[in-house]
Motif scaffolding. Sequence first.
Motif, short mmCIF file in Angstrom:
data_model
loop_
_atom_site.label_atom_id
_atom_site.label_comp_id
_atom_site.label_asym_id
_atom_site.label_seq_id
_atom_site.Cartn_x
_atom_site.Cartn_y
_atom_site.Cartn_z
N TRP A 36 13.14 62.41 -56.23
CA TRP A 36 14.56 62.91 -56.22
C TRP A 36 14.85 64.36 -57.08
O TRP A 36 15.45 65.13 -56.79
CB TRP A 36 15.68 61.97 -56.82
N ARG A 82 17.09 72.07 -53.73
CA ARG A 82 18.38 72.16 -53.60
C ARG A 82 19.18 73.18 -54.44
O ARG A 82 20.05 73.89 -53.99
CB ARG A 82 19.50 70.81 -53.61
N ARG A 83 18.99 73.17 -55.72
CA ARG A 83 19.33 73.95 -56.47
C ARG A 83 19.02 75.67 -56.39
O ARG A 83 19.71 76.59 -56.44
CB ARG A 83 19.15 73.71 -58.11
N LEU A 91 13.64 67.11 -55.03
CA LEU A 91 14.41 67.31 -53.75
C LEU A 91 15.65 68.29 -54.54
O LEU A 91 16.30 69.29 -54.06
CB LEU A 91 15.00 66.38 -53.29
N GLY A 92 16.01 67.83 -55.78
CA GLY A 92 17.20 68.29 -56.61
C GLY A 92 16.76 69.97 -56.76
O GLY A 92 17.72 70.67 -56.89
N MET A 123 18.21 76.66 -53.29
CA MET A 123 19.01 76.98 -52.15
C MET A 123 20.43 77.18 -52.33
O MET A 123 20.87 78.32 -51.95
CB MET A 123 18.83 75.62 -51.01
N ILE A 124 20.99 76.30 -53.22
CA ILE A 124 22.42 76.81 -53.38
C ILE A 124 22.71 78.05 -54.27
O ILE A 124 23.66 78.74 -53.98
CB ILE A 124 22.96 75.57 -54.24
#
Length: 80
Positions: free
Chosen positions: A26, A33-34, A29-30, A36-37
């Motif tokens: 996780w 995502r960070r 994945l975080g 990407m954001i």
Amino acid sequence: MPDTHDRRRVLVTPVPERVARVTTVWNDLGEGRRFMISEHTDTEFELTIEHMRKVQQLSPIQIERLRSGGKSDSSAPTEH
């Protein structure tokens, strides 16, 4: 493990040695995502949020339409 109060139920309990493995996955994945954001502008986020709100408003209308056998609902938005 079996529920001692209700034999039909099974209780899920964390296994300590597996918690670290799941946490690692996780966290990876975080991080992705960070990253990407971080590439999006505030305007892009606002647009995405507005889109998600509209989808959320449309969902109950679509659910009701499907429950009624696919009959058209005059309250459903028709603009594209």
